[in-house]
Design a protein around this motif. Structure first.
Motif, mmCIF file in Angstrom:
data_model
loop_
_atom_site.group_PDB
_atom_site.id
_atom_site.type_symbol
_atom_site.label_atom_id
_atom_site.label_comp_id
_atom_site.label_asym_id
_atom_site.label_seq_id
_atom_site.Cartn_x
_atom_site.Cartn_y
_atom_site.Cartn_z
ATOM 1 N N SER A 1 -19.251 -38.201 59.397
ATOM 2 C CA SER A 1 -20.706 -38.053 59.238
ATOM 3 C C SER A 1 -21.073 -36.600 58.965
ATOM 4 C CB SER A 1 -21.419 -38.549 60.496
ATOM 5 O OG SER A 1 -21.030 -37.767 61.607
ATOM 6 N N ILE A 2 -20.075 -35.775 58.625
ATOM 7 C CA ILE A 2 -20.314 -34.360 58.380
ATOM 8 C C ILE A 2 -20.310 -34.114 56.873
ATOM 9 C CG2 ILE A 2 -19.537 -31.998 58.801
ATOM 10 C CD1 ILE A 2 -17.956 -33.213 61.213
ATOM 11 N N PRO A 3 -21.480 -33.959 56.271
ATOM 12 C CA PRO A 3 -21.526 -33.715 54.828
ATOM 13 C C PRO A 3 -21.224 -32.257 54.497
ATOM 14 C CG PRO A 3 -23.731 -33.800 55.717
ATOM 15 C CD PRO A 3 -22.797 -34.078 56.860
ATOM 16 N N ILE A 4 -20.675 -32.042 53.323
ATOM 17 C CA ILE A 4 -20.502 -30.683 52.807
ATOM 18 C C ILE A 4 -21.555 -30.544 51.720
ATOM 19 C CG2 ILE A 4 -18.926 -29.059 51.704
ATOM 20 C CD1 ILE A 4 -16.599 -30.720 52.807
ATOM 21 N N ASN A 5 -22.732 -30.058 52.122
ATOM 22 C CA ASN A 5 -23.881 -30.067 51.238
ATOM 23 C C ASN A 5 -24.812 -28.919 51.642
ATOM 24 O OD1 ASN A 5 -26.459 -30.612 50.145
ATOM 25 N ND2 ASN A 5 -26.068 -32.805 50.130
ATOM 26 N N PRO A 6 -25.160 -28.045 50.707
ATOM 27 C CA PRO A 6 -26.021 -26.927 51.063
ATOM 28 C C PRO A 6 -27.470 -27.316 51.392
ATOM 29 C CG PRO A 6 -25.632 -26.926 48.706
ATOM 30 C CD PRO A 6 -24.770 -28.012 49.291
ATOM 31 N N ASN A 7 -27.833 -28.586 51.153
ATOM 32 C CA ASN A 7 -29.212 -29.013 51.360
ATOM 33 C C ASN A 7 -29.389 -29.977 52.533
ATOM 34 O OD1 ASN A 7 -30.049 -27.599 48.964
ATOM 35 N ND2 ASN A 7 -29.076 -29.241 47.812
ATOM 36 N N VAL A 8 -28.352 -30.215 53.302
ATOM 37 C CA VAL A 8 -28.423 -31.208 54.383
ATOM 38 C C VAL A 8 -29.147 -30.631 55.610
ATOM 39 C CG1 VAL A 8 -26.203 -30.599 55.437
ATOM 40 C CG2 VAL A 8 -27.058 -32.915 55.635
#
Length: 114
Positions: A101-108
């Motif tokens: 459930s850990i996204p790699i996303n600069p906008n999360v």
């Protein structure tokens, strides 16, 4: 005297266990685990075995909500800094055969991580 020594040793052991159990993941820990994925995350293709092993380590090191949120914030910062492609980042867990459930996303919004 023996009783006091035994009690003191028991308290020290309990304190050490409590400290160890509450150790949180750090951005340095996360970077070390996921660094083999950088090439894949920036360019695509197929993740290496070392990359997937690192992703599994992250999964295993993030049992608590606090750890997942910390890892999310670290990944969020790194994703922007290292120009990670969103398609490769979102495909990484599936390509490595894991669920996270850990996204790699600069906008999360990392505070929304369960």
């Amino acid at each position: 005297m023996k009783g006091a020594t035994v009690a003191m040793l028991a308290m020290i052991a309990m304190a050490l266990l409590m400290v160890h159990q509450t150790e949180a993941i750090s951005c340095g820990d996360l970077a070390n685990m996921i660094s083999p994925c950088l090439g894949y995350l920036q360019s695509g293709g197929s993740p290496t075995k070392q990359c997937c092993d690192g992703a599994r380590k992250v999964q295993g090191a993030t049992h608590s909500q606090a750890d997942r949120r910390t890892a999310c914030n670290c990944a969020k910062s790194a994703a922007g800094q290292f120009k990670v492609r969103q398609d490769t980042a979102s495909n990484l867990p599936g390509k490595c055969g894991i669920s996270t459930s850990i996204p790699i996303n600069p906008n999360v919004d990392c505070n929304s991580i369960p």
